[in-house]
Enzyme design. Sequence first.
Site, PDB file in Angstrom:
ATOM      1  N   LYS A  52       0.842  -1.204   0.000  1.00 61.28           N
ATOM      2  CA  LYS A  52       0.000   0.000   0.000  1.00 61.28           C
ATOM      3  C   LYS A  52       0.875   1.250   0.000  1.00 61.28           C
ATOM      4  CE  LYS A  52      -3.823  -2.507   1.913  1.00 61.28           C
ATOM      5  NZ  LYS A  52      -4.392  -3.163   3.072  1.00 61.28           N
ATOM      6  N   GLN A  96      -5.400  -2.157   9.218  1.00 59.67           N
ATOM      7  CA  GLN A  96      -5.195  -3.488   8.658  1.00 59.67           C
ATOM      8  C   GLN A  96      -5.817  -4.567   9.563  1.00 59.67           C
ATOM      9  OE1 GLN A  96      -3.455  -4.010   5.578  1.00 59.67           O
ATOM     10  NE2 GLN A  96      -4.416  -5.994   5.846  1.00 59.67           N
ATOM     11  N   ASP A 119     -11.864   1.777   3.148  1.00 68.68           N
ATOM     12  CA  ASP A 119     -12.149   0.344   3.014  1.00 68.68           C
ATOM     13  C   ASP A 119     -13.650   0.110   2.837  1.00 68.68           C
ATOM     14  OD1 ASP A 119     -10.142  -1.525   2.910  1.00 68.68           O
ATOM     15  OD2 ASP A 119      -9.830  -1.618   5.077  1.00 68.68           O
TER      16      ASP A 119
END
Length: 283
Positions: A52, A96, A119
Site C-alpha cells: 500500500k 489493517q 475500506d
Amino acid sequence: MAQLISGKEISAAIRAELKEETARLKEQDVVPGLAVVLVGDDPASKVYVRNKKRACEELGYYSEEHTLPADTTQEQLLELVKRLNGDERIHGILVQLPLPRQIDEQSVIAAIDPDKDVDAFHPVNVGRIMIGDYRFVPCTPAGVIELLERSGVELEGKECVVIGRSNIVGKPMAMLLLHKNATVTICHSRTKDLADVVRRADVVVVAIGRPKFLTGDMLKKGAVVIDVGTSRLPDGKLCGDADFVSCEAVCSQITPVPGGVGPMTITMLMKNTLTAAKMRAGL
Ligand code: NAP
C-alpha cells in the site's frame, strides 16, 4: 479457449489514470493522503502494508504508516484513529485487519470518520452501498466490477452467481452487481444443489477460500468466471477457488490467480483515497 482477464493490465491502466488525476489535483494544492495502521507483526499484513505504501509512492500520494505493538490496547488504537480523523493531510484511514484478540474490530471500524473510511467497512458506508448512494466501494468487489466492465462484460439483465457471503467480499459484491441491474444469486456453505444454481450463471464470482472448488462441469458454456480466492497450497503456491484448467475449457473469460483480482484490490483502495481527497476539497 477462454480469454484471460488480466488484473495486472487493468490495474496498471487504472493506476495510470489515477496518477494523472493526482498530478492535476496537485496543481490545486490537493495531495491525497492515506494512513495505514498495523497492529502487531503478522507477516502477511506487513506485506499488504508495504504494498500500500509503494502504491502511494507510485501515484504521488502522501502516506503514513503507523505500526503499533501486538499488545496495544483498544483505547490506544482508538486514540490514534481519533487523531487521524482530525488530521487534514489524511483523507483515508485503513486499519489493517485482523486485529489482535484484545481489540474489538467493529468498535475500531465504527470510530473511523465515514468520510475517511476508504475500506468502506463503516456501517454508514455499508448502508450507503445497500441503498445505492455510495462514494466508497469495498476494494475487492469494486475491483471485480472494474475487471468485468473493462473486459466488455455486459451485466444488465444477466444471471450472476456469487459464491461466498462474507461482509468484505460476497455481500457487497452481490449489491454492486445488483446496482448494475444483474439478476443476482448468492450461494454459501448451506446452499443446496450449488452446481445447479451455478450452471444458470452468465457470470460467476467465487470467493470462498477453497482451492479449485469451482470446476468446469458446474458452468454454463460461455460463462465468465471471476476468481477471488487466494489460498496457499502446501508447496507455497497461490491457488484460486476455480479449477483453472477445467473452467477454462468451458467459460468465455476467466481471471487467473495470481494476476487477476489480487492486483485490483490495492488499486481500488487508491481510487477510494483519491475520491476522499476530492470530497474533502469540495471537488
Ligand atoms: P470468508 O470470510 O472465510 O467467507 C467465506 C465464504 O465462503 C462464506 O460465506 C462461506 O459460507 C463460503 N463457503 C465456504 N465453503 C463453502 C462451500 N464449500 N460452498 C459454498 N460456500 C462456501 O472469506 P472471504 O474473506 O470472503 O474470502 C474468500 C476468499 O477470497 C479467500 O480465499 C480470501 O483469501 C480471498 N480474498 C481475496 C482478496 C483479493 O484481493 N484477491 C480479497 C479478499 C479475500 P458460510 O457463510 O455459509 O460459512
